[in-house]
Design an enzyme around this catalytic site. Structure first.
Site, short mmCIF file in Angstrom:
data_model
loop_
_atom_site.label_atom_id
_atom_site.label_comp_id
_atom_site.label_asym_id
_atom_site.label_seq_id
_atom_site.Cartn_x
_atom_site.Cartn_y
_atom_site.Cartn_z
N TYR A 141 0.71 -1.11 0.12
CA TYR A 141 0.13 0.16 0.19
C TYR A 141 1.00 1.11 0.11
CZ TYR A 141 -3.48 3.52 1.70
OH TYR A 141 -4.15 4.71 1.92
N ASP A 236 9.27 3.01 -0.73
CA ASP A 236 8.23 3.71 0.11
C ASP A 236 8.67 3.39 1.42
OD1 ASP A 236 4.90 3.60 -0.08
OD2 ASP A 236 6.25 4.66 1.44
N LYS A 264 4.80 9.57 8.43
CA LYS A 264 4.79 9.24 9.83
C LYS A 264 5.76 9.85 10.96
CE LYS A 264 2.52 5.13 7.92
NZ LYS A 264 1.25 5.23 8.51
P1 KE4 Z 1 -0.61 8.70 4.48
O1 KE4 Z 1 -1.21 9.18 3.41
O2 KE4 Z 1 -1.69 7.84 5.11
O3 KE4 Z 1 0.19 9.46 5.37
O4 KE4 Z 1 0.36 7.65 4.09
C1 KE4 Z 1 0.16 6.58 3.04
C2 KE4 Z 1 1.14 5.33 3.10
C3 KE4 Z 1 2.12 5.23 2.15
N1 KE4 Z 1 2.94 4.14 2.16
C4 KE4 Z 1 2.92 3.39 3.28
C5 KE4 Z 1 3.92 2.38 3.17
C6 KE4 Z 1 1.90 3.56 4.17
O5 KE4 Z 1 2.02 2.42 5.06
C7 KE4 Z 1 0.94 4.33 4.21
C8 KE4 Z 1 -0.15 4.59 5.31
N2 KE4 Z 1 -0.11 3.52 6.06
C9 KE4 Z 1 -1.35 3.25 6.57
C10 KE4 Z 1 -1.19 2.03 7.67
N3 KE4 Z 1 -1.13 0.84 7.02
C11 KE4 Z 1 -2.09 4.38 7.34
C12 KE4 Z 1 -3.21 4.02 8.33
C13 KE4 Z 1 -4.41 4.39 7.66
O6 KE4 Z 1 -4.60 4.32 6.57
O7 KE4 Z 1 -5.33 4.92 8.45
#
Ligand code: KE4
Length: 426
Positions: A141, A236, A264
């Site tokens: 993801y 990523d 994060k």
């Molecule tokens: P954000 O747009 O949520 O800040 O980041 C997206 C993203 C990009 N790349 C990786 C490897 C990620 O894990 C994420 C987002 N992680 C999720 C947890 N699996 C965020 C939690 C959520 O979507 O509420």
């Protein structure tokens, strides 16, 4: 107001009552607990119940919640100003700090989320190479930009198809899907799409299908295939960045990506993302180059303060990573021993402060094997652990995050609760 009443109100005004789908507990049943406050390794719900937190806001809270040093820096900056929309010294300091900590970074751009970081890095890769197609991996993801919400088309050699309504076929057709840990599946796509692929984007440790480690040679193989085909390798590191050590997964595995994406931890809990890497590639980004990307709150001074403070602590206290490794190892070994003691097979994966317990007898090495996990059993386990004051991610396909604020006593208490679950449920 208790969680139940709050959720009843929330579902009237927000889709599913939440601002991010996983929080709605849809995968585990029951209703989400609403959090009132947090400190260190603990979060407290609106009824005052305390939980050991194994989510840590999905990664940002690596030091634990409300680290005094971060809070103090944020409050001090807020007295001076919350947002300028103009360059500030803090942005320069953040860029210099990230470049100092990560050898593959020569130039970075701040954005406001991991999604923004990834979509911008992909655009930079396409702009730099002049190619349209990208390769991602099933089960990884990378945020919710259209081109990344794509699942494997029929047969891995064909284009991807939308994995969400609202994503036009046109957006999905240039996204090719390979299998994590299967370098041949990547080679096939390069052969079938000769000279058309701009980049390969990968979670160097896949933390969105639970937690799947790269097999020996997989990341090296991606590096070689990208070099051979004139494509860029994008790591990523939104989850792994500054978590698997100061140099993230790139440092841990000794692979140099062309671009990396972050989120994060670099925000210390504030909305921050970043992308960066080779200067020649980042030089295509506006206003230096003609790949457009912008953001009202990019480099926000308060968020930079939080991120700089947290990164500096991690840089200056490498013993934090040893503590995280020890806690993670204690947890994983303890879980393996408990299920073995009761004659039940589970697959426990992990690296440093990241772990996952899959309720399957299979070895989990990719999306297909991750999906063999019994999600109903996971849901039962999750609700038992929540009831006993352990807050895990409400989905089998999320990672377990341990922070530097956690103690061995916390881990042992959680292991005790896991044994209580096994004892009555297996
Ligand atoms: P954000 O747009 O949520 O800040 O980041 C997206 C993203 C990009 N790349 C990786 C490897 C990620 O894990 C994420 C987002 N992680 C999720 C947890 N699996 C965020 C939690 C959520 O979507 O509420």
């Amino acid at each position: 107001m208790k969680s139940k009443e709050l959720f009843e109100r929330a579902i009237k005004t927000m889709p599913g009552g939440v601002n991010s789908p996983v929080r709605a507990f849809g995968a585990v049943g029951g209703q989400p607990v609403f959090i009132e406050s947090a400190k260190g390794q603990y979060i407290y719900d609106v009824s005052g119940k305390e939980y050991i937190d194994y989510v840590g806001s999905w990664g940002p809270m690596i030091l634990g919640h409300n680290d005094e040093r971060v809070v103090e820096a944020v409050v001090k900056q807020m007295q001076k100003g919350i947002s300028y929309g103009a360059p500030s010294e803090l942005e320069v300091e953040m860029a210099e700090l990230m470049i100092d900590m990560v050898p593959s970074l020569e130039m970075v751009r701040m954005v406001n989320s991991g999604t923004e970081a990834v979509m911008s890095a992909i655009r930079a890769a396409r702009g730099f190479t002049g190619r349209d197609k990208i390769i991602k991996f099933e089960g990884c993801y990378h945020g919710h930009a259209d081109a990344l919400l794509v699942k494997a088309g029929s047969g891995v050699m064909t284009a991807g198809v939308p994995d969400s309504s609202g994503v036009p076929e046109g957006c999905a057709k240039d996204t090719l899907i390979a299998e994590y840990n299967n370098i041949q599946s990547v080679e096939c796509l390069f052969d079938k799409n000769y000279n058309e692929i701009a980049c390969v984007i990968v979670e160097p440790v896949a933390a969105n299908m639970g937690l799947v480690l790269p097999k020996t040679g997989f990341l090296e193989g991606l590096r070689k295939l990208c070099d051979k085909n004139g494509a860029l390798l994008i790591f990523d590191e939104v989850i792994t960045g500054f978590r698997l050590g100061a140099q993230g997964a790139a440092g841990y595995y000794g692979i140099k990506p062309d671009l990396s994406t972050y989120g994060k931890i670099i925000g210390g809990g504030m909305p921050v993302g970043a992308y960066g890497g080779r200067k020649d590639i980042m030089s295509v980004v506006a206003p230096l180059g003609n790949v457009y990307q912008a953001g009202t709150l990019s480099g926000n001074p308060v968020a930079m303060c939080a991120g700089i403070t947290q990164l500096k602590i991690l840089k200056e206290s490498p013993e934090i990573y040893t503590h995280l490794d020890n806690l993670g190892e204690r947890f994983r070994q303890g879980v393996r021993a408990l299920f073995k003691k009761y004659g039940k097979k589970v697959w426990v994966s992990g690296i440093g402060s990241l772990s996952c317990i899959y309720f399957t007898e299979n070895e989990v090495c990719d999306y297909r094997t991750a999906k063999t996990s019994d999600t109903k059993t996971f849901a039962k386990y999750f609700l038992h652990m929540l009831d006993r004051g352990n807050y895990f991610g409400p989905s089998q396909f999320e990672a377990i995050f341990i922070s530097a604020a956690h103690t061995m006593e916390n881990i042992d208490k959680t292991l005790g609760d896991i044994e209580a679950y096994i004892d009555v449920n297996i």
